[in-house]
Design a protein around this motif. Sequence first.
Motif, short mmCIF file in Angstrom:
data_model
loop_
_atom_site.label_atom_id
_atom_site.label_comp_id
_atom_site.label_asym_id
_atom_site.label_seq_id
_atom_site.Cartn_x
_atom_site.Cartn_y
_atom_site.Cartn_z
N GLU A 51 39.47 28.31 44.38
CA GLU A 51 39.28 29.61 45.02
C GLU A 51 39.71 29.50 46.48
OE1 GLU A 51 35.41 32.11 45.90
OE2 GLU A 51 35.92 32.15 43.76
N LEU A 56 44.23 38.48 47.40
CA LEU A 56 45.11 38.08 46.32
C LEU A 56 46.59 38.17 46.72
CD1 LEU A 56 44.71 38.77 42.60
CD2 LEU A 56 46.88 39.27 43.68
N ASN A 117 51.56 39.48 41.35
CA ASN A 117 50.15 39.45 41.76
C ASN A 117 49.19 39.17 40.62
OD1 ASN A 117 50.52 39.96 44.60
ND2 ASN A 117 51.08 42.04 44.01
N PHE A 146 46.22 34.50 38.88
CA PHE A 146 45.58 34.88 40.14
C PHE A 146 44.61 36.01 39.87
CE2 PHE A 146 49.64 33.04 40.84
CZ PHE A 146 49.56 32.34 42.04
N ASN A 147 43.36 35.86 40.32
CA ASN A 147 42.33 36.88 40.10
C ASN A 147 41.50 37.08 41.35
OD1 ASN A 147 42.55 37.48 37.11
ND2 ASN A 147 42.41 35.26 37.10
N ARG A 148 41.17 38.34 41.64
CA ARG A 148 40.28 38.64 42.77
C ARG A 148 38.89 38.10 42.45
NH1 ARG A 148 43.35 42.10 45.70
NH2 ARG A 148 44.66 43.51 44.51
N THR A 153 40.34 34.79 46.34
CA THR A 153 41.24 34.78 45.19
C THR A 153 41.06 33.49 44.42
OG1 THR A 153 42.86 36.09 46.41
CG2 THR A 153 43.66 34.90 44.46
#
Length: 192
Positions: A51, A56, A117, A146-148, A153
């Motif tokens: 993380e 992001l 993204n 990739f994830n918020r 991120t």
Amino acid sequence: MASTLPHNLGSPVRPTGYCIKKLKNQKIMIINKETIFTKDLANRKLKVVREFDAPLEQVWKAWTESELLDQWWAPKPWKANTKSMDFREGGSWLYYMQGPDGSRHYCRADYKSVVPNKLFVGDDAFCDENGNPTKELPSMHWEVSFNRSGNATKVEVEITFATEEDLNKIIEMGFKEGFAAAHNNLDELLAK
């Protein structure tokens, strides 16, 4: 994408997960982030989760733009240098890591799928300076998502190998230490 340490590295890397972040009001903050590695020998996979304290879109750019990748991809005191990059489905990234003694170790990533993204998928191999893969070192298949995660991120990397031996060889070459050190470099870059 092969952020491994060449056999002749000879220099120690920083401990995993520590980054010093200088805030606008000149306070210094130590970020303790851990790169988590999970080895799945039965499926010939290595999973990596990290993380980053950045939006992001900013993290995505750091992983997909050569000018930014060159600033963090190699574990210090090594440096990453892009020869060419065409980040798109069907494109490739040819780069080398240069050691403090001037030695160069080349890699080529071929992008199979890109969802901006969100994720990219590609095959990665050690190669010569012209991008021709070498058979002496393992190649890998990467899936990077990739994830918020709140204001941060989460990046999840799944690397698949042809054989268990290839997976173990990459680990023996210092992949875990090198990739974790590179993530610390990315923390520093994102804090600027």
